[in-house]
Design an enzyme around this catalytic site. Sequence first.
Site, mmCIF file in Angstrom:
data_model
loop_
_atom_site.group_PDB
_atom_site.id
_atom_site.type_symbol
_atom_site.label_atom_id
_atom_site.label_comp_id
_atom_site.label_asym_id
_atom_site.label_seq_id
_atom_site.Cartn_x
_atom_site.Cartn_y
_atom_site.Cartn_z
ATOM 1 N N ASN A 1 3.457 0.783 -2.650
ATOM 2 C CA ASN A 1 2.136 0.259 -2.304
ATOM 3 C C ASN A 1 1.075 0.569 -3.359
ATOM 4 O OD1 ASN A 1 -0.336 -0.251 -0.416
ATOM 5 N ND2 ASN A 1 -0.458 1.931 -0.969
ATOM 6 N N TYR B 1 -4.118 -8.310 -13.559
ATOM 7 C CA TYR B 1 -3.649 -8.002 -12.205
ATOM 8 C C TYR B 1 -2.700 -9.106 -11.707
ATOM 9 C CZ TYR B 1 -4.337 -6.565 -7.252
ATOM 10 O OH TYR B 1 -4.190 -6.152 -5.954
#
Length: 235
Positions: free
Chosen positions: A78, A143
Amino acid sequence: MGAARRRALVTGGARGIGRAIVAALSDRGVDVVFTSRQPLKEQPEMAAEPYDLLDGDAEELIDRCVRRLGGLDTVILNAGEWAGGRIEKLPPQDWWRVVETNLRGNHLLARAALPALRASGAGSLLLVSSVIGQAGFPGDTAYASAKSAMTGFARALAKENGRESGVRVNVLAPGFVDTDMTTGLGERARQRIVDRTVLGRFGTAEEIAKAAVFLAEDATFCTGAVLTVDGGWTL
Ligand SMILES: NC(=O)c1ccc[n+]([C@@H]2O[C@H](COP(=O)([O-])OP(=O)(O)OC[C@H]3O[C@@H](n4cnc5c(N)ncnc54)[C@H](OP(=O)(O)O)[C@@H]3O)[C@@H](O)[C@H]2O)c1
């Protein structure tokens, strides 16, 4: 005798989405260890391991978790870093650091965790990606590159491992969620996102955690799947 308890590692479990995933797994009786870069002064009883995606020793972390839990059945990758800026504005070293953290960091952890997941007999690896990796977003070339690569990585890894060991590898792609990662968004940017979201709001970390637990623990016939949880932002 009841069924053996499942054993999980969650990276970045001290706050945000990771923290909600740790809570959701614990609530259903999974033994969880999570990573955090900062020592948890307020919760010294929590099963936290120090780890930085940029320079951590993945093999050593997995060894510590396996020793602590007696094995690993689920690994939820995560932890992730966001840094933005249009291509001409974001210095190349920052661009590549975002890719390093999110892609190289998770590659090393997945690689180190696979032997334990294979040994589990019902191993599950979940990568937390983002809708930005699917749809793109201005200022997010770094990203988006890292997050979309995580999908290709997961699908190839699912094919490498499913038949022989039953290890499932899946991807969760959250939309916009209220956490520290999105607090820096300006009011106008936030409103534009809300306007584009079919459900008309940001999601909560708990809503993302429910989907993460479903994919990692319950969806036993899902592998190579990408579950988008975005209130309809990508529609
Ligand atoms: N919030 C959103 O809108 C959204 C949308 C789509 C996807 N996501 C993804 O969901 C995941 C969790 O994000 P969040 O929203 O919960 O953000 P957050 O509250 O900012 O938390 C980021 C987490 O990643 C960890 N992390 C960051 N850089 C790290 C590094 N170099 N090494 C180790 N850990 C590192 C942090 O650990 P420390 O506590 O140790 O700093 C923290 O646990 C990320 O992968 C993010 O990309 C978030």
